[in-house]
Every structure is written in C-alpha cells, then in structure tokens.
Design a protein around this motif. Structure first.
Motif, short mmCIF file in Angstrom:
data_model
loop_
_atom_site.label_atom_id
_atom_site.label_comp_id
_atom_site.label_asym_id
_atom_site.label_seq_id
_atom_site.Cartn_x
_atom_site.Cartn_y
_atom_site.Cartn_z
N THR A 72 -34.63 -48.60 0.08
CA THR A 72 -35.38 -47.64 -0.73
C THR A 72 -34.46 -46.68 -1.48
OG1 THR A 72 -35.60 -45.99 1.03
CG2 THR A 72 -37.30 -47.69 0.93
N VAL B 182 -43.60 -51.76 6.33
CA VAL B 182 -44.95 -51.23 6.11
C VAL B 182 -45.67 -51.06 7.44
CG1 VAL B 182 -45.15 -52.24 3.80
CG2 VAL B 182 -45.96 -53.55 5.77
N PRO C 39 -40.79 -49.56 -3.01
CA PRO C 39 -41.81 -48.54 -2.77
C PRO C 39 -42.80 -48.97 -1.69
CG PRO C 39 -42.19 -49.66 -4.87
CD PRO C 39 -40.84 -50.09 -4.38
N GLY C 40 -43.30 -47.99 -0.96
CA GLY C 40 -44.28 -48.28 0.09
C GLY C 40 -43.64 -48.60 1.43
N LYS C 41 -42.30 -48.78 1.46
CA LYS C 41 -41.62 -49.03 2.73
C LYS C 41 -41.04 -47.69 3.22
CE LYS C 41 -42.67 -52.92 1.08
NZ LYS C 41 -41.82 -53.73 0.26
N GLN D 43 -48.97 -43.84 -5.25
CA GLN D 43 -47.69 -44.44 -5.59
C GLN D 43 -46.51 -43.77 -4.90
OE1 GLN D 43 -47.57 -44.73 -9.83
NE2 GLN D 43 -48.71 -46.63 -9.78
N ARG D 44 -46.59 -42.52 -4.67
CA ARG D 44 -45.53 -41.84 -3.93
C ARG D 44 -46.17 -40.82 -3.06
NH1 ARG D 44 -41.81 -38.65 -8.05
NH2 ARG D 44 -41.06 -38.10 -6.00
N THR E 201 -45.06 -47.16 9.03
CA THR E 201 -45.02 -45.94 8.19
C THR E 201 -45.93 -44.84 8.71
OG1 THR E 201 -46.70 -46.89 6.75
CG2 THR E 201 -44.44 -47.09 6.01
N ASN F 19 -45.18 -43.62 3.83
CA ASN F 19 -46.56 -44.08 3.78
C ASN F 19 -47.11 -43.93 2.36
OD1 ASN F 19 -49.25 -44.59 4.13
ND2 ASN F 19 -49.41 -43.42 6.02
N PRO F 20 -47.45 -45.03 1.70
CA PRO F 20 -47.88 -44.94 0.31
C PRO F 20 -49.18 -44.16 0.15
CG PRO F 20 -48.17 -47.18 1.13
CD PRO F 20 -47.48 -46.41 2.19
N THR F 21 -50.01 -44.11 1.19
CA THR F 21 -51.30 -43.43 1.04
C THR F 21 -51.20 -41.94 1.37
OG1 THR F 21 -51.93 -43.94 3.29
CG2 THR F 21 -52.61 -45.51 1.60
N PHE G 200 -45.12 -55.50 -4.46
CA PHE G 200 -45.85 -54.29 -4.82
C PHE G 200 -47.02 -54.67 -5.71
CE2 PHE G 200 -46.47 -50.13 -6.86
CZ PHE G 200 -46.42 -49.33 -5.74
#
Lengths: 479, 479
Positions: free
Chosen positions: B213, B433, B466-468, B478-479, B436, B471-473, B92
């Motif tokens: 997660t 990743v 996080p990010g798995k 961040q969430r 996602t 979708n982080p975006t 991360f």
C-alpha cells in the motif's frame, strides 16, 4: 512553512508550563539547568541553550507540555540519559522546551514467563538488568549502548552496542510496543503485548531511530532474552585485515551464533590501555580482538576451539582464553574503558568520538585509510569497533580550537570514505545535528524526501526536535 | 478524496500498458489470467477481478506501470507467490492493474564473506536456500513462511514462520535494504549494505508489513545466517496448558536460544496426521510439541536433556528424539503437511486458515476457549501453532455456503478473544481484506489514524492496493 513563537510566546509558554506542572523544580529556567540540558559533555557540535527545562512525571505531563508547545509554537526536545554524542538534545535558536524524562524511570511490570518487561522511558538498561538479576530472574535485555543510556534515548537513536552481533539492534524486535505522545497531543500505543504481529504498518519502528522528531516515548514493553553463561577470549594479529577475515570466517561457521560479541581494538588503543595502567602486565601493542563466547560449558569449549583454530589460520600471534570469571571480567573491562583509557593517555586532551559502519569486508581498508589520513593530519586517535557488524568508532584527540577544526575535517573525510564503501555515516550513534549533512549522499535525495514526507505529515508544525535528523539549512531554514 | 479512473480511463491505461511493455504475454486480459490473479485459492474473502495483468521484468517496467496507473487513476496491486490467505491481491471494483512480479526472481549477488544476498522480489525463499546449498555456501535465509512465498510478499506481509522463535520475523533485521517504487514513480533504495545504520528514519521498516500500500518492492538485500545442524524431537502432553508451560520454562533457560522451532499440534491435528496415512505407526492422539534443536552435537545433546527433563516435569507422557536424519525429516514433515493432512481427513471439505497471536502465557486459555467454541458451532478444525511466539493457526473445515458463514463467524469470535488477551488479529498472515475490521479494536483509533496519515502522505491518490490494511468502509468508501 511553519513559523515559531516569538520571545513573548516563549515567555507565555513558560508561564503556562508553571501552571500546568506545579511543584518544586518541575519547571526550571536557571542558567545552570539550561546549560546542562542544552549541550552534551561528550560532543563538540554547535549547541544552543533551551528556554526552559520541564521535568515530566507521567504521560499526562508530556501531553500537557506538548499541547503548550503547540499552542505557542515553541519547539520541544526530549531528554533522558544525556549520553548522546551527536548533539541530539541541543536547543532551538528561537526558543525551545527541554522535556526531561529522566525521572520517569520505573519498571512497571515484569512478565517472567512471557519474557517481557514494561518500563518508563527514563529507565536505564543497566538498571533494568541489575533489577532482573537482583530478583533472580534468569533474563536480560540485550541492547548495551554506552553506560547511562535510557530506554527512550535508545529507541530514539536506534541504538545497539557490543551484543549486536548476536542479538541485533534496537531495530530488531526488542521493543514489543511503545506508548508515544504525538505532536497532535494524542497518545498512542503502537502494538499489543504479543511477540509477533502482522496487523498493519510497523508503527513501533516509525519511532525507532526518529530521534524524538516524530513522537515522545513515554512507555515501552521490552522483550527479554535468557541470560547465557559467557567466557572471554582475546586474539592478537599483525594487522586488521587478518583479524577481520578471521571474524568473517568464524561468524559463518555453525559456531558463529555462539559469538555474543567480537570487538576490535587497534594497536593505538592497546597502547592506551597499557599506558593508562589498567592492566597488570602490558599487552603486546597489536591489533586485537576480544571475544565474548556464550553457551553451555561444552558449547563454549567447542566454540573456542573453533575460534582458536581459525584465528591461527589467519595469522594470530597470540590467543588467550580467560581462565577465571575474574580474569574474563578484567579482560572485558579493558574494552569497556576504551574511552577513558584514551583520555588518560593524553592528559589535557579531549576526545571527539564518531562512528561509521560498512560491510564487514570493507572494514580493513577503511581502518587503514583512516589511520593513514589521521596520521597525515597530525592527529592522535584510537579505534574500537564492533567488528562483527562492520561498525567502527574513532576516538580522535584534540587540545585546542585549531585541532578541533582539524578533527572535524578528518571526521568529514572518514564519513565520506565509509559511504563510498557502501556504508553509513552512523552505525549506532544516530544523526543528531552532527551527521545531518550526509544523509542525501548516503541515501539519495528521494529517500531523504520520503523521510521529510513522513515528518511533515506527522509533525506539520515541525515542533518535535527540529534541526535533528534533517538538515535545517537544506530546506529553507526552519524546515 | 481521490476519485478513480472511469471505464474509459481503464481502457486507455491498458492500451498504454501494451505500448509501454511490448512483447508476448506482457499485458494480459484473458478471463483466466484475470481470475487467477484476482482471487486466491486458499482464502474465502469477497474477491474481485483485476482489469489487466502486467508482467514486470525490471524496476523500469514497474516505474512505467506505476506512472500509467497514476496518469489514469487506476489502482495497482503487486502480485508474487500468490500464497496469501487474507485476500491481499484481490482487484478493485472500479478497475485495477495486477502487477505480476513473479518473473523478477533472480538472485543478483551473493556476498558470502559478509553474509548477505541481493535478489529480486519474485525470488522464493526455498529457491534462495536451495541455491545457497547447491553452491556449497554454509549460509541460509531463516524466514520460512508457507511454501512458494516470494521475498516481495514476505516483506509486504511482515512474514515469519517456524524459525521465528530463534530468528525473529521479517520485522527483525533480515532485510538490510530494499529498492522500492513509490506511488510518485520515484525509485528509492532505503539503505546501504552495512549491517547496521542509525542514519535517520527506518524507511526499510516502513514497507515491511505495508502489504504493497506504500510502495512496490523491486529488489532486496537479505542478511543470511550460518546453517547450524539440527535434530528433531517430539513431546506429547495430556493438555495444552502443560505443553505451553514446558515451552515457557525451556525458552527461559540458557538452552532456550538453541531451540530453533517449537510447534504445537493439537489432538485433532495429530488424529488428522494418523488418518491421512503419512505415518507408519499412528501417534497417540494428544496435544504434541515438535522441537527443532540446533547446535553442535554436544550442544544438541545437552539441550535435549534439558528439554526432556522439563517436559517430564510438566507431565509429558512421551518424549521421542529422532534417531536418524531420515526420521527427523519425517517427523518434521508431519508438521509441515498439517494443511494437507487436515484436508485429506475430510474429503470434499475446504479449509479456512486463520492466525492470531497472544502473549505465550495466554495461549492455553485461547486454545481451550476456541476449541470449545468451534465444537459448539458444530465445526471441525485442527490447530497448529508457533507456540514459542504465542502464534496460533486454526484450520477450520467447511463444505457449503452455510458452513462457510458459520466459519466466518467463528473466526470473528476467535479474533476478538485474542485481542482481549492482549494479542493481535494476525501474527504473520497480514491484514489483507480479511482482518481490516479489527485494527481499530486492536490498536485504538489514533494508532490506525497514524497509519492513515502515513498512507495519505505517501500515496495521496490511494492507488497502491486500496482497501487492503485499511478498512475501505470506515472512511467513506474509497479511502
């Protein structure tokens, strides 16, 4: 902590339900309907009437009802085949809506080549299998809980049945996807129609075994299996231990996967079958295994040879292989009518049915200790078990309130015994209100806390079937 | 929205990890270790190094690390066999702890009679099966993903493999219970050892497919199946459609359950096998099915007769049944070395492997359109598929950055095509990743929202991988 609607809120909710679902008998408040929908015929847990019964005809109907439930803070309980024996569909004291999904019973689509079928939640597994047979489709749906169970309830309780030894339970992969109305009123479909997916959390499984506390199922895609010819055999034993060790050995051989079902009927159950007069020639009163063996004729022959050899090694006193289809049918029916045979043998009595499940190796000890305990308590009972899974049903008879209390206490002791053997308080009947008090003992506080965390996140107002699965008294009354 | 620890917090966390886990090489910060643990050898997604690698030896170790992660708000990623190809264990950006569980690889208990086994998360499925064989136990664990996969990772990705057509996936009932360390640092065991339970929510399944997660798995009880003799057969076809329709018909017959595996290798893959020189006599370059048929000798004979008859009806040009054990082994190895054969045929190239899954009836169209698309894009590829499940792997070759971008775009189109056919963006590799961005398209916003609701409730600080999966975006960084 959520507060529920007042009697005035309940009244307003019913009014709004009538507006939302016009038409004859869609919204029922007659004492008869409320009574039928609030308490089961086959369980003896404390029960409570609902305030109103609503007949849903579509997912849209369910959304409307859920939104009204939320608006007025009136809890909502899904209702289908009404075959539960743990009080799953009893009402809530401050008032509740019973959402009857039994009219949503259509088969919507059959994909024979892909081996799947889409249906509504009120469809019964027997009707689905009859439809497939009638249409000449060589497939069937293998989950076979009690007669009359519906797909929605089967998902809700994480059901199984006699076929579980070969096909697993509702928690396996028989539900490809489900459509669910969430407490928010949103409608989701958990997955697409592909047989497998690793695309994120298994949200289908979130609702399997959740007993209507997280969402209301309005559609499901079932995976089907090919129908395979079967034969039925019977083996009798001087005791349960010998019967169980034979089953364990059989299941671990390369022929094990050909065992579709293996059911244990104890000596009392065999006596009940004899007395009930459903057989021409009485069986010897001994602990008995009924096998359903599947495969091609050659495979069935080979498997039954192996079965016969192993049961003899384990001291079986009698092995009988049904010679004809008809004889097989009759033999299997004897197992199926366990409940009614038990009742017929004791006119005027009622039956409390309970189930637990332990690692198979612990089953003989559990059966012995339970029979001894029931005898000491002066209770009559029969035992049938899905012995290949270590799952065990006790049918305990009673005539009056005092005996009923006596039965309740015996069930309590049985459950503790099972949990102490690394088992579970319910193998396939679910928690309902009847088994809530055992979850912490069985799973530990933190595992139950995790369930509460999930429940609170998805249903923050605790409107979906409150008091079921979780113990209503363990966390301050309402939640 | 949670904020993550500063570089200073990360430094302090590493210090505290060294105190908590004394001993040689338990806490690693060498560039080599960080690099190896942060990026996979077999995937080409954007990757990022972890700040520190920690070797866990026990559940207690994991609790300590989780508590330090929480104290300093440093994300934590579980790491096992490192065979993921969707970037599941990348680091991360603000700093992260890689928790290496590969040393926790012991088999703790085998209950032969009950057919179950308890092990640590770093145990590999091949080692488990070899141990059972070596000890003369006639049972095996049927989930067979890529070589080197560990139980923890297999649970995390909801894996399957070639046996899934007969035995189902990780989402079936092969995991009786798991021990999990939650983001709170609490340790739960999801269930007891009984084969079945309807006691509340299916918390085991909550973690299957959750890719680390929601919790970190530190122990699991696996259900085993009897080892059944097998034979291998091969059938060749003029096109994929004929091959798939033959498979569908075979699986729906009463002999369907005897098909343990049925794998599709396309003409390109067969050419690669020929070129790689792993076979004495080259195969005709055609779309080919490899079958593994299980049962007693008679049952295998009957089943293979049915298979042969059906494949011929569907235009098979060649059907070959391995005559000896050795020949069967060789035939099956050809399937197993698909990846290496593909590489060997194109020296200097790398391979991007991806997987999707669709209803089986849609597979031929998906294969045709994909091959056409790849050819148009000037890309070389081979295809292998678990055709009985509609699961399909494309191995796409590239040599440089430009071709890599070209491959990424082709994978993107392939996933869209699969989703449009009522399929999924990943049948068994998981989201990581790499996939996602497809979840909303595949499942709808509200189903993904439900996943987020569960994630936020269990891991409110979003510290576990996080990010798995998500979708982080898509929701503010961040969430």
């Amino acid at each position: 902590m959520p507060t529920y609607g007042s009697p005035e809120d309940v009244r307003k909710a019913i009014e709004e339900l009538r507006d939302a679902l016009p038409g004859k008998n869609r919204v029922q408040t007659s004492p008869e309907s409320l009574q039928v929908h609030g308490s089961s015929d086959h369980s003896y847990h404390p029960s409570c009437s609902h305030s109103v019964v609503v007949m849903a005809h579509s997912t849209d109907d369910v959304v409307k009802v859920v939104n009204i439930s939320r608006k007025y803070r009136v809890p909502i309980t899904a209702y289908g085949g009404a075959t539960s024996i743990e009080g799953h569909f009893t009402g809530f004291p401050s008032g509740s809506i019973c959402l009857d999904l039994s009219a949503m019973n259509s088969i919507l689509e059959i994909n024979e080549a892909d081996g799947d079928l889409r249906c509504q939640p009120g469809a019964k597994w027997e009707d689905i299998n009859n439809t497939l047979k009638d249409r000449g489709i060589p497939l069937f749906f293998p989950l076979d809980p009690g007669p009359g169970a519906t797909i929605g309830g089967m998902i809700g309780t994480g059901c199984s049945g006699t076929n579980a030894v070969r096909y697993g339970t509702a928690k396996a992969e028989w539900f490809l996807n489900i459509t669910v109305v969430l407490p928010s009123g949103k409608v989701i479909k958990t997955r697409r129609r592909a047989r497998k997916s690793s695309a994120g959390f298994d949200t289908t499984k979130l609702f399997i075994g959740a007993e209507g506390t997280l969402g209301i199922i309005t559609e499901a895609t079932l995976r089907l299996a090919p129908r395979v010819p079967t034969k039925v055999a019977m083996a009798q034993f001087p005791d349960v231990e010998k019967a169980v060790s034979a089953v364990q050995q059989i299941l671990n051989t390369p022929y094990g996967p050909n065992i579709q079902c293996v059911e244990l009927l104890d000596d009392h159950m065999m006596a009940a079958i004899n007395t009930a007069g459903v057989v021409d020639t009485p069986y010897p009163v001994q602990d008995t295994l009924f096998f359903k063996i599947q495969g091609s004729p050659e495979s069935i022959r080979d498997t039954s040879n192996v079965v016969q050899e192993i049961v003899q090694t384990h001291g079986s006193t009698r092995f009988e292989f049904a010679a004809t289809e008809e004889e097989a049918g009759e033999m299997w029916e004897n197992r199926k009518y366990a409940f009614f045979s038990t009742l017929a043998t004791h006119p005027g009595s009622k039956v409390w049915t309970t189930d637990v499940c332990v690692p198979v190796s612990r089953l003989p000890q559990l059966v012995y200790e339970t029979k001894e305990d029931l005898a000491k308590a002066g209770l009559k009972s029969t035992i049938v078990g899905h012995v290949g899974d270590g799952n065990f049903h006790a049918l305990i008879l009673f005539k009056d309130e005092e005996e009923l209390r006596n039965v309740g206490a015996a069930v309590h002791r049985l459950v503790h015994r099972a949990i102490q053997m690394d088992g579970t308080c319910t193998g396939e009947h679910g928690v309902g209100v009847g088994k809530t008090e055992y979850l912490v003992e069985e799973l530990g506080e933190d595992t139950v806390e995790l369930m509460k965390t999930v429940k609170n996140a998805i249903d923050p107002l605790n409107l979906f079937n409150p008091g079921k699965v979780r113990n209503p008294t363990s966390d301050g009354g309402q939640r």
